[in-house]
Design an enzyme around this catalytic site. Structure first.
Site, PDB file in Angstrom:
ATOM      1  N   ASP A 267       0.846  -1.201   0.000  1.00 46.17           N
ATOM      2  CA  ASP A 267       0.000   0.000   0.000  1.00 46.17           C
ATOM      3  C   ASP A 267       0.877   1.245   0.000  1.00 46.17           C
ATOM      4  O   ASP A 267       2.024   1.205   0.460  1.00 46.17           O
ATOM      5  CB  ASP A 267      -0.864   0.056   1.268  1.00 46.17           C
ATOM      6  CG  ASP A 267      -1.771  -1.143   1.399  1.00 46.17           C
ATOM      7  OD1 ASP A 267      -2.071  -1.768   0.370  1.00 46.17           O
ATOM      8  OD2 ASP A 267      -2.157  -1.441   2.546  1.00 46.17           O
TER       9      ASP A 267
HETATM   10  N1  URA Z   1      -1.208  -5.889   3.936  1.00 44.85           N
HETATM   11  C1  URA Z   1      -1.644  -4.609   3.966  1.00 44.85           C
HETATM   12  O1  URA Z   1      -2.642  -4.317   4.604  1.00 44.85           O
HETATM   13  N2  URA Z   1      -0.961  -3.693   3.275  1.00 44.85           N
HETATM   14  C2  URA Z   1       0.148  -3.966   2.585  1.00 44.85           C
HETATM   15  O2  URA Z   1       0.729  -3.065   1.982  1.00 44.85           O
HETATM   16  C3  URA Z   1       0.608  -5.280   2.565  1.00 44.85           C
HETATM   17  C4  URA Z   1      -0.096  -6.230   3.243  1.00 44.85           C
END
Ligand code: URA
Length: 242
Positions: A106
């Site tokens: 993310d």
């Molecule tokens: N899980 C999440 O919530 N975000 C990420 O970036 C990776 C795994």
């Protein structure tokens, strides 16, 4: 592969900085087709030249494999009209080669992100069938305990009803109503770790990926820094795939 300046080529391969390449070439540490080349700005076609640096052959690699310490606030994408992407953190030659991020983190997650132009390996690492383990460190707003560890092992049900595969929750510290945990998952659903921890009443404050498969994030890499994987690290990633 396009014709490239020698200093840029050596830097892109992670062998030295461009400045070091210029100095090294001046000192006679670079040869092209057996001849010393003191001019690191010279352009060569690495596929059709014999280049050596400090006495070692610099081979043209069919594929590149990079480890990036993704910083916060950058998209795991190859391009975006408005926002900075992880490709913007790399030399332009990698974009031209078709390098892409293996899976996604993310925008608000930092940590280990692999990038490659090897579609087969990228696909193998992200295929749900392979169940490659990923380890995240998180700080949560809320105290987690044994019941949460057990719920992770059993396979959590997220708030929207999605069922997760069994996962591991390790509680490393609890302080002032916050938990400091490591979460190991073997799938990659959208916002998975955030949603898993939210489902246990402990929303994520910070999230960082620290390992993928058997490959840990290099602690020497600061956020925004990257380096090519070593041959032994590429072999580790390939374990079980060939
Ligand atoms: N899980 C999440 O919530 N975000 C990420 O970036 C990776 C795994």
């Amino acid at each position: 592969m396009p014709v490239q300046r020698i200093d840029r080529l050596l830097a892109n391969m992670g062998l030295c900085s461009r400045k070091q390449a210029v100095a090294a070439a001046k000192n006679g540490a670079v040869t092209v087709n057996g001849e010393i080349c003191r001019d690191a700005s010279r352009k060569i076609d690495p596929e059709h030249c014999r280049l050596t640096f400090r006495g070692e052959p610099v081979g043209y690699e069919e594929h590149v494999y990079l480890m990036l310490h993704k910083p916060l606030g950058v998209l795991s994408a190859t391009e975006d009209r408005e926002q900075k992407t992880v490709l913007d953190l790399l030399p332009e030659t990698y974009r031209a080669r078709g390098v892409f991020p293996v899976g996604r983190l993310d925008k608000d997650t930092s940590g280990l992100l692999l990038l490659t132009d090897d579609g087969a390996l990228g696909h193998a690492l992200t295929s749900p069938r392979r169940q490659v383990q990923k380890v995240y460190e998180a700080e949560t707003d809320g105290v987690l305990g044994q019941a949460d560890i057990d719920a992770f092992v059993s396979g959590l049900t997220l708030r929207d009803g999605t069922i997760c595969r069994p996962a591991k929750l390790e509680i490393r510290a609890v302080h002032d109503g916050h938990s400091y945990v490591a979460v190991t998952v073997c799938e990659g659903k959208y916002h998975q770790v955030r949603r898993m921890l939210a489902a246990r009443g402990a929303p994520v404050l910070t999230l960082r990926r620290v390992a993928e498969g058997s490959l840990p994030l290099d602690p020497a890499l600061q956020p925004g820094q990257w380096r090519p994987l070593r041959p032994d690290e590429i072999a580790l990633l390939r374990t079980g795939f060939d």
